[in-house]
Motif scaffolding. Structure first.
Motif, PDB file in Angstrom:
ATOM      1  N   GLU A   9      13.002   7.065  10.707  1.00 31.96           N
ATOM      2  CA  GLU A   9      13.821   6.877   9.497  1.00 31.96           C
ATOM      3  C   GLU A   9      13.118   5.928   8.540  1.00 31.96           C
ATOM      4  OE1 GLU A   9      15.929   6.519  12.503  1.00 31.96           O
ATOM      5  OE2 GLU A   9      16.502   8.614  12.185  1.00 31.96           O
ATOM      6  N   LEU A  10      12.286   5.052   9.124  1.00 35.95           N
ATOM      7  CA  LEU A  10      11.646   4.007   8.305  1.00 35.95           C
ATOM      8  C   LEU A  10      10.188   3.833   8.726  1.00 35.95           C
ATOM      9  CD1 LEU A  10      11.876   1.537   6.324  1.00 35.95           C
ATOM     10  CD2 LEU A  10      12.512   0.166   8.326  1.00 35.95           C
ATOM     11  N   VAL A  11       9.290   3.889   7.764  1.00 33.43           N
ATOM     12  CA  VAL A  11       7.873   3.599   8.026  1.00 33.43           C
ATOM     13  C   VAL A  11       7.539   2.264   7.360  1.00 33.43           C
ATOM     14  CG1 VAL A  11       5.485   4.347   7.646  1.00 33.43           C
ATOM     15  CG2 VAL A  11       7.242   6.040   8.200  1.00 33.43           C
ATOM     16  N   ILE A  12       6.948   1.353   8.149  1.00 32.03           N
ATOM     17  CA  ILE A  12       6.521   0.049   7.621  1.00 32.03           C
ATOM     18  C   ILE A  12       5.003   0.030   7.628  1.00 32.03           C
ATOM     19  CG2 ILE A  12       6.506  -2.452   8.035  1.00 32.03           C
ATOM     20  CD1 ILE A  12       9.178  -2.046   9.584  1.00 32.03           C
ATOM     21  N   VAL A  13       4.408  -0.054   6.449  1.00 32.86           N
ATOM     22  CA  VAL A  13       2.949  -0.145   6.350  1.00 32.86           C
ATOM     23  C   VAL A  13       2.604  -1.623   6.218  1.00 32.86           C
ATOM     24  CG1 VAL A  13       0.923   0.465   4.972  1.00 32.86           C
ATOM     25  CG2 VAL A  13       2.809   2.110   5.212  1.00 32.86           C
ATOM     26  N   ALA A  14       1.801  -2.153   7.142  1.00 31.35           N
ATOM     27  CA  ALA A  14       1.382  -3.564   7.067  1.00 31.35           C
ATOM     28  C   ALA A  14      -0.136  -3.585   6.979  1.00 31.35           C
ATOM     29  CB  ALA A  14       1.866  -4.325   8.305  1.00 31.35           C
ATOM     30  N   THR A  15      -0.635  -4.118   5.882  1.00 27.90           N
ATOM     31  CA  THR A  15      -2.067  -3.973   5.631  1.00 27.90           C
ATOM     32  C   THR A  15      -2.641  -5.162   4.859  1.00 27.90           C
ATOM     33  OG1 THR A  15      -3.735  -2.481   4.644  1.00 27.90           O
ATOM     34  CG2 THR A  15      -1.670  -2.714   3.450  1.00 27.90           C
ATOM     35  N   PRO A  16      -3.940  -5.410   5.018  1.00 28.53           N
ATOM     36  CA  PRO A  16      -4.573  -6.401   4.149  1.00 28.53           C
ATOM     37  C   PRO A  16      -5.001  -5.756   2.840  1.00 28.53           C
ATOM     38  CG  PRO A  16      -6.171  -5.597   5.732  1.00 28.53           C
ATOM     39  CD  PRO A  16      -4.883  -4.874   6.013  1.00 28.53           C
ATOM     40  N   LEU A  17      -5.291  -6.606   1.870  1.00 23.44           N
ATOM     41  CA  LEU A  17      -5.895  -6.161   0.617  1.00 23.44           C
ATOM     42  C   LEU A  17      -7.409  -6.107   0.830  1.00 23.44           C
ATOM     43  CD1 LEU A  17      -5.350  -5.666  -2.457  1.00 23.44           C
ATOM     44  CD2 LEU A  17      -5.876  -8.073  -2.791  1.00 23.44           C
ATOM     45  N   TYR A  18      -8.012  -4.985   0.521  1.00 17.83           N
ATOM     46  CA  TYR A  18      -9.468  -4.856   0.604  1.00 17.83           C
ATOM     47  C   TYR A  18      -9.990  -4.438  -0.774  1.00 17.83           C
ATOM     48  CZ  TYR A  18     -10.492  -5.241   5.681  1.00 17.83           C
ATOM     49  OH  TYR A  18     -10.699  -5.683   6.976  1.00 17.83           O
ATOM     50  N   VAL A  19     -10.710  -5.317  -1.409  1.00 14.88           N
ATOM     51  CA  VAL A  19     -11.322  -5.044  -2.727  1.00 14.88           C
ATOM     52  C   VAL A  19     -10.273  -4.450  -3.687  1.00 14.88           C
ATOM     53  CG1 VAL A  19     -13.436  -4.279  -3.859  1.00 14.88           C
ATOM     54  CG2 VAL A  19     -13.388  -4.470  -1.383  1.00 14.88           C
ATOM     55  N   ASP A  20      -9.175  -5.172  -3.818  1.00 14.27           N
ATOM     56  CA  ASP A  20      -8.063  -4.768  -4.689  1.00 14.27           C
ATOM     57  C   ASP A  20      -7.466  -3.415  -4.331  1.00 14.27           C
ATOM     58  OD1 ASP A  20      -8.115  -7.131  -6.040  1.00 14.27           O
ATOM     59  OD2 ASP A  20      -9.285  -6.380  -7.732  1.00 14.27           O
ATOM     60  N   SER A  21      -7.726  -2.935  -3.134  1.00 13.60           N
ATOM     61  CA  SER A  21      -7.205  -1.636  -2.725  1.00 13.60           C
ATOM     62  C   SER A  21      -6.807  -1.734  -1.252  1.00 13.60           C
ATOM     63  CB  SER A  21      -8.289  -0.578  -2.979  1.00 13.60           C
ATOM     64  OG  SER A  21      -7.828   0.704  -2.615  1.00 13.60           O
ATOM     65  N   LEU A  22      -6.851  -0.605  -0.550  1.00 16.42           N
ATOM     66  CA  LEU A  22      -6.461  -0.568   0.868  1.00 16.42           C
ATOM     67  C   LEU A  22      -7.686  -0.284   1.732  1.00 16.42           C
ATOM     68  CD1 LEU A  22      -3.305   1.703   0.435  1.00 16.42           C
ATOM     69  CD2 LEU A  22      -3.355  -0.789   0.609  1.00 16.42           C
ATOM     70  N   PRO A  23      -7.670  -0.708   2.998  1.00 19.61           N
ATOM     71  CA  PRO A  23      -8.795  -0.387   3.893  1.00 19.61           C
ATOM     72  C   PRO A  23      -8.957   1.134   4.034  1.00 19.61           C
ATOM     73  CG  PRO A  23      -7.362  -2.058   4.876  1.00 19.61           C
ATOM     74  CD  PRO A  23      -6.649  -1.544   3.651  1.00 19.61           C
ATOM     75  N   ALA A  24     -10.196   1.587   4.177  1.00 18.01           N
ATOM     76  CA  ALA A  24     -10.491   3.028   4.217  1.00 18.01           C
ATOM     77  C   ALA A  24      -9.692   3.781   5.292  1.00 18.01           C
ATOM     78  CB  ALA A  24     -11.989   3.239   4.409  1.00 18.01           C
ATOM     79  N   PRO A  25      -9.521   3.238   6.513  1.00 15.25           N
ATOM     80  CA  PRO A  25      -8.768   4.017   7.518  1.00 15.25           C
ATOM     81  C   PRO A  25      -7.313   4.258   7.105  1.00 15.25           C
ATOM     82  CG  PRO A  25      -9.977   2.218   8.568  1.00 15.25           C
ATOM     83  CD  PRO A  25     -10.075   1.992   7.091  1.00 15.25           C
ATOM     84  N   LEU A  26      -6.750   3.321   6.354  1.00 15.84           N
ATOM     85  CA  LEU A  26      -5.362   3.518   5.911  1.00 15.84           C
ATOM     86  C   LEU A  26      -5.310   4.576   4.812  1.00 15.84           C
ATOM     87  CD1 LEU A  26      -2.388   2.729   6.099  1.00 15.84           C
ATOM     88  CD2 LEU A  26      -2.828   0.923   4.427  1.00 15.84           C
ATOM     89  N   ILE A  27      -6.308   4.558   3.925  1.00 14.68           N
ATOM     90  CA  ILE A  27      -6.346   5.580   2.874  1.00 14.68           C
ATOM     91  C   ILE A  27      -6.461   6.969   3.519  1.00 14.68           C
ATOM     92  CG2 ILE A  27      -7.693   6.494   0.931  1.00 14.68           C
ATOM     93  CD1 ILE A  27      -8.399   3.580   0.231  1.00 14.68           C
ATOM     94  N   GLU A  28      -7.320   7.060   4.551  1.00 12.74           N
ATOM     95  CA  GLU A  28      -7.456   8.370   5.212  1.00 12.74           C
ATOM     96  C   GLU A  28      -6.146   8.783   5.893  1.00 12.74           C
ATOM     97  OE1 GLU A  28     -11.013   9.239   7.380  1.00 12.74           O
ATOM     98  OE2 GLU A  28     -10.083  11.007   8.306  1.00 12.74           O
ATOM     99  N   THR A  29      -5.474   7.812   6.496  1.00  9.03           N
ATOM    100  CA  THR A  29      -4.175   8.112   7.132  1.00  9.03           C
ATOM    101  C   THR A  29      -3.186   8.637   6.091  1.00  9.03           C
ATOM    102  OG1 THR A  29      -4.558   6.396   8.780  1.00  9.03           O
ATOM    103  CG2 THR A  29      -2.277   7.094   8.487  1.00  9.03           C
ATOM    104  N   PHE A  30      -3.133   7.982   4.943  1.00  7.27           N
ATOM    105  CA  PHE A  30      -2.244   8.446   3.862  1.00  7.27           C
ATOM    106  C   PHE A  30      -2.614   9.887   3.455  1.00  7.27           C
ATOM    107  CE2 PHE A  30      -0.897   4.140   1.721  1.00  7.27           C
ATOM    108  CZ  PHE A  30      -0.163   3.829   2.845  1.00  7.27           C
ATOM    109  N   GLU A  31      -3.916  10.140   3.303  1.00  8.28           N
ATOM    110  CA  GLU A  31      -4.343  11.475   2.868  1.00  8.28           C
ATOM    111  C   GLU A  31      -3.943  12.546   3.882  1.00  8.28           C
ATOM    112  OE1 GLU A  31      -8.122  10.114   0.080  1.00  8.28           O
ATOM    113  OE2 GLU A  31      -8.499  10.853   2.109  1.00  8.28           O
ATOM    114  N   ARG A  32      -4.142  12.210   5.172  1.00  6.52           N
ATOM    115  CA  ARG A  32      -3.793  13.193   6.212  1.00  6.52           C
ATOM    116  C   ARG A  32      -2.281  13.437   6.256  1.00  6.52           C
ATOM    117  NH1 ARG A  32      -6.912  12.102  11.861  1.00  6.52           N
ATOM    118  NH2 ARG A  32      -9.028  11.793  11.113  1.00  6.52           N
TER     119      ARG A  32
END
Ligand SMILES: Cc1cc2nc3c(=O)[nH]c(=O)nc-3n(C[C@H](O)[C@H](O)[C@H](O)COP(=O)(O)O)c2cc1C
Length: 227
Positions: A65-88
């Motif tokens: 019912e709820l997704v919690i994304v907890a992440t650091p800031l990497y170069v004003d964006s998101l870490p690459a593995p999280l971006i790939e997870t979002f894309e998938r």
């Protein structure tokens, strides 16, 4: 108060369970579990590198019912593995969206002192949520992440305000509502004066450099203009 549900904690930090992101996310999840929720934790870096971990994440994300994304800031964006997870996840959800309503929040922490450094990363999470069919329930930002590294977030001592803000956020999420401006502002409040954080960071950098045998932190060996 809405009925207890199922949550997924998605950790964007490549440091996984040892990260500040994991600490922040786990405090939120502990608050939900106190109110009867169940939750599973997934590390983006592990999930994209391993087929069975990815399947687990995919199943959990579809049931939550709820997704919690907890992440650091990497170069004003998101870490690459999280971006790939979002894309998938986005690609999957173009063909099948779960029947139950799903909410998503993000908590982003950064090394710079100002919580506002995380605004762009939170906007990326918001865009992902909306395009992938989640209801965006808000974003939490925390500066001075380095001050939490390796320190437990507890109700006493210098992390008490962080703990209180996260407990408040967990209460709001368990009640079925979005994050309030009050909870967002409470987490964004600096943990210490900026000058003190900068001083501690400077000393820590120098100690780390000394341990690596580096003496010239200001060296710019490629800066010669006649090259
Ligand atoms: C590759 C890399 C890029 C980073 N970029 C930024 C940045 O743009 N701004 C910032 O404030 N901190 C930046 N940081 C610092 C991290 O956001 C900060 O150390 C954070 O607390 C790490 O959280 P974690 O333990 O969850 O990985 C960066 C760190 C790394 C390793």
């Amino acid at each position: 108060m809405s009925a207890p549900g199922q949550a997924v904690l998605l950790i964007g930090s490549p440091r996984g369970g040892r990260s500040t992101s994991a600490q922040l996310g786990e405090v939120l999840v502990a608050g939900l579990k106190k109110r009867g929720w169940t939750a599973t934790t997934h590390v983006a870096r592990t999930a994209i590198a391993n087929t069975s971990s990815w399947s687990e994440l995919e199943r959990a994300a579809a049931a939550a019912e709820l997704v919690i994304v907890a992440t650091p800031l990497y170069v004003d964006s998101l870490p690459a593995p999280l971006i790939e997870t979002f894309e998938r996840l986005h690609a999957l959800r173009r063909t099948a969206t779960p029947p139950q309503a799903q909410r998503l929040i993000a908590v982003v922490n950064s090394g710079f002192p100002e919580a506002s450094q995380n605004d762009t990363a939170l906007a990326i999470c918001r865009c992902f949520a909306r395009r992938a069919g989640f209801h965006w329930d808000g974003g939490l930002a925390l500066g001075m992440g380095g001050a939490l590294s390796g320190h437990a977030i507890t109700e006493h001592g210098r992390t008490h305000a962080v703990a209180a803000a996260l407990h408040r956020a967990a209460d709001e999420l368990a009640a079925g509502g979005p994050l309030s401006a009050g909870a967002i502002q409470a987490l964004a409040r600096p943990m210490m004066p900026v000058w003190l954080y900068r001083l501690i960071a400077e000393v820590s950098f120098r100690i780390a450099a000394w341990r690596y045998g580096t003496r010239h932190l200001g060296a710019r060996p490629y800066a010669r203009e006649d090259d």
